[in-house]
Design an enzyme around this catalytic site. Structure first.
Site, PDB file in Angstrom:
ATOM      1  N   THR B 149       0.865  -1.194   0.000  1.00 27.26           N
ATOM      2  CA  THR B 149       0.000   0.000   0.000  1.00 27.26           C
ATOM      3  C   THR B 149       0.899   1.240   0.000  1.00 27.26           C
ATOM      4  OG1 THR B 149      -0.269  -0.288   2.378  1.00 27.26           O
ATOM      5  CG2 THR B 149      -2.058  -1.060   0.988  1.00 27.26           C
ATOM      6  N   THR B 187      -1.473  -1.290   8.984  1.00 26.72           N
ATOM      7  CA  THR B 187      -1.885  -2.614   8.547  1.00 26.72           C
ATOM      8  C   THR B 187      -0.689  -3.460   8.207  1.00 26.72           C
ATOM      9  OG1 THR B 187      -3.952  -1.794   7.724  1.00 26.72           O
ATOM     10  CG2 THR B 187      -3.199  -3.862   6.807  1.00 26.72           C
ATOM     11  N   GLU B 273       6.294   5.224   7.853  1.00 26.29           N
ATOM     12  CA  GLU B 273       6.035   6.405   7.036  1.00 26.29           C
ATOM     13  C   GLU B 273       6.874   7.608   7.448  1.00 26.29           C
ATOM     14  OE1 GLU B 273       1.540   5.489   5.655  1.00 26.29           O
ATOM     15  OE2 GLU B 273       1.984   5.913   7.726  1.00 26.29           O
TER      16      GLU B 273
END
Lengths: 401, 401
Positions: B149, B187, B273
């Site tokens: 993702t 996730t 991130e």
């Protein structure tokens, strides 16, 4: 307190706030509150295992339920400073006690600022006379400014409480806090002064009850400092019998203490470092109050929720997911989530249509409500939190010790 | 896996990864792992109360300890999608089972992506034949790319385990995860494939043990998603008797599973991130392992510690203060903190001198160690975490649903 309002005054107390040279900037960094005599007092302290030296000594002294003065410095937390830190609290409070002609055991210390650095006690001791000369009944704002660290504004609250026919008590609340300090931690100090007569045990009960859904239900960044302290003192100047027990006066007084703490707490979250939005989060329909509180705390502490709030992004998936991490059983298919007036999720699913667009609009407000209904339970809880954005990172990462 | 390395292959499994149109970007979003036949399987799932539809069905199917295929889509989590979400997992896995000629109860589903949106099941069903045509023994990297993702790179690990004289088992691990997704949540999906023969109960035990100090001891932002899933399958192609019990082979195999999970986990945190630093945090000298773990988790989750790491600021006051919030009793005057090789605090106080300056240098490294010794206890724990900086805020706030 609006700008044109008169400075808060509470019979039986004087306040001072000066610069003594702890802060390199030369900003005010030393404050004092003095009662006319030794009066009933109570306090709440940080639950952190690591307690600053002033917390250790303040907790010991307030144990007797009485105090005459509160000595506060900003710019240095006197935390993680070992035996020397303890000894310096003794010498600074002794210097102030001597200058005041008070018993040192009635001088309650509090500090806020950088941790792990030696307290420059000589600055405080050298400024004792100047500090006492600065004392005045209308000096609360000077005191409030002297205890600021990263605060953008001083925090003062002033309330009147009707106690029986024709009698009004005054409660003044002063706090500091904006997430953390120069730049170490989420440090909150708060001081509650009243002219009502009461006993320290009742004052302590009122503080504990008042903090429960105010100071204990708000978060900027989830940190609990080594220095957190709330102290209340009651001068008893009001000519009525001591408040206590469970009658209407006791209830009104307790509620007023809560209201003062609530207003101070809101001001702290609004001043949360870099905060652009203050969110009141309500959790309804929980199986128990404890469950409601756990869910509220988890959502309010979620970095994903806080960054979504920062971005005005009605990302309710982050809210329901955070709720699911609280260790509380609920049926996800019964959950409803409102942002402002907009239902964004119903029966655990997207409410669809333009709901998210309308919620995004509501999220542009400086203050708004997020409400999550977990299920058919009767219990609820609330929490107040702010967003985390670039300014927070700037204050806390781009600064170097 | 370095770029020139051959793609990981594990006897008895084929992999596929294609684009079926769930991601608007056209990037790969549908992956499949197929065993030659029905084989022993085990899994671990998210502890979030809110479980995505594929988690509910996967947990039910894997209960029997066997599986033939794993069907994964990225770009849509199929979470908070009610009864329709469940029904769409049934129809997509039925489509794949039919195309494979397999029993639908042996097709284990997993999803990752945005939550609260209807799964476009028709894209998956329409791509069933193409997906199966894409299956190949060396397709693990295509599969790994299809489950990404916000990941910046695919995550594959390939290990050999010696099992008795002249026999080596292969373990391939594939994961996704970078803190959260497009842009909803932290996730993690991970898949472990081996050619060793074993039983599902032993596989489950090895997974649980392996996750304990790897996947369960790392954090990007403290979030637990609705979709977290780790699935292991054992083809048993290796001509030896099933591994199990407590002999040396069983220990080696369990340790290899742990090592694969550890390497995947490190890759996830590195890909956190916006992360610029990966910190291995070690807590020593705790009164119990549980206490050590609680302290480690609290420090690794502290936003103040994470922002200090981002700013290369050796602000050990934030570390000791976070430790003090873990609800664990320790004597702050016994605490020692090391950053890299530098002791920055000793006996709960600043180590003084140039220590902080040297520590600030150590913190410029991409990976380093922070070690806190609480006291004279014998227990320890570790945690791996990354910094939180502007890029994190940018990814998670400046994006709009």
């Amino acid at each position: 307190m609006s700008e044109n309002e008169a400075p808060p005054v509470v019979d039986g107390f004087r306040f001072a706030g000066i610069s003594c040279g702890i802060k390199q900037s030369g900003a005010p960094d030393l404050g004092l509150i003095v009662a006319d005599e030794v009066v009933p007092a109570a306090a709440l302290f940080t639950r952190n295992t690591v307690k600053a030296a002033p917390v250790v000594i303040a907790a010991d002294r307030i144990e007797r339920g009485r105090a005459q003065a509160i000595l506060v410095n900003s710019g240095n937390a006197n935390a993680c400073t070992g035996k020397e830190g303890i000894s310096l609290v003794h010498s600074t409070t002794e210097a102030i006690a001597a200058a005041l002609g008070a018993d040192v055991d009635t001088v309650i210390p509090a500090s806020t600022g950088i941790i792990g650095q030696r307290l420059p006690a000589e600055h405080i001791e050298g400024a004792a006379e100047e500090l006492i000369a600065d004392l005045s009944a209308d000096g609360a704002e000077r005191f409030a400014k002297a205890i600021m660290t990263t605060d953008r504004w001083p925090k003062l609250v002033h309330k009147k409480v009707p106690l029986g026919p024709g009698i009004e008590a005054t409660i003044v609340g002063i706090a500091k806090g904006a997430g953390m300090i120069h730049p170490n931690m989420a440090t909150t100090l708060a001081f509650i002064l009243t002219d009502a007569p009461t006993h320290s045990s009742f004052l302590h009960k009122a503080l504990r009850k008042g903090a429960e859904d105010t100071f204990n239900a708000l978060t900027v960044d989830g940190e609990t400092s080594t220095n957190d302290t709330i102290i209340a003192m009651a001068s008893g100047k009001l000519p009525i019998s001591p408040i206590g027990g469970t009658d209407r006066d006791a209830k009104n007084f307790t509620e007023a203490i809560r209201a003062v703490l609530e207003e101070l707490g809101q001001s702290i979250v609004k001043d949360g470092e870099g905060a652009e939005h203050v969110v009141r989060l309500e959790v309804h329909g929980a199986p128990s109050e404890d469950a409601a509180k756990k869910v509220a705390e988890r959502i309010a502490s979620s970095l994903l929720v806080k960054t979504a709030v920062h971005g005005c992004d009605p990302n309710w998936g982050r809210i329901i997911s955070a709720a699911g991490m609280a260790g509380v059983a609920f049926d996800p298919n019964k959950v409803e989530i409102r942002i402002g007036d907009v239902v964004v999720a119903k029966n655990g699913m997207a409410a669809g249509g333009g709901a998210e667009q309308r919620a995004a609009e509501a999220m542009k407000e400086a203050e708004y409500l997020i409400r999550i209904k977990l299920g058919p339970g009767n219990s609820k809880a609330h929490y107040t939190f702010c967003d985390i954005g670039h300014e927070y990172v700037k204050i806390n990462a781009d600064y170097h010790t």
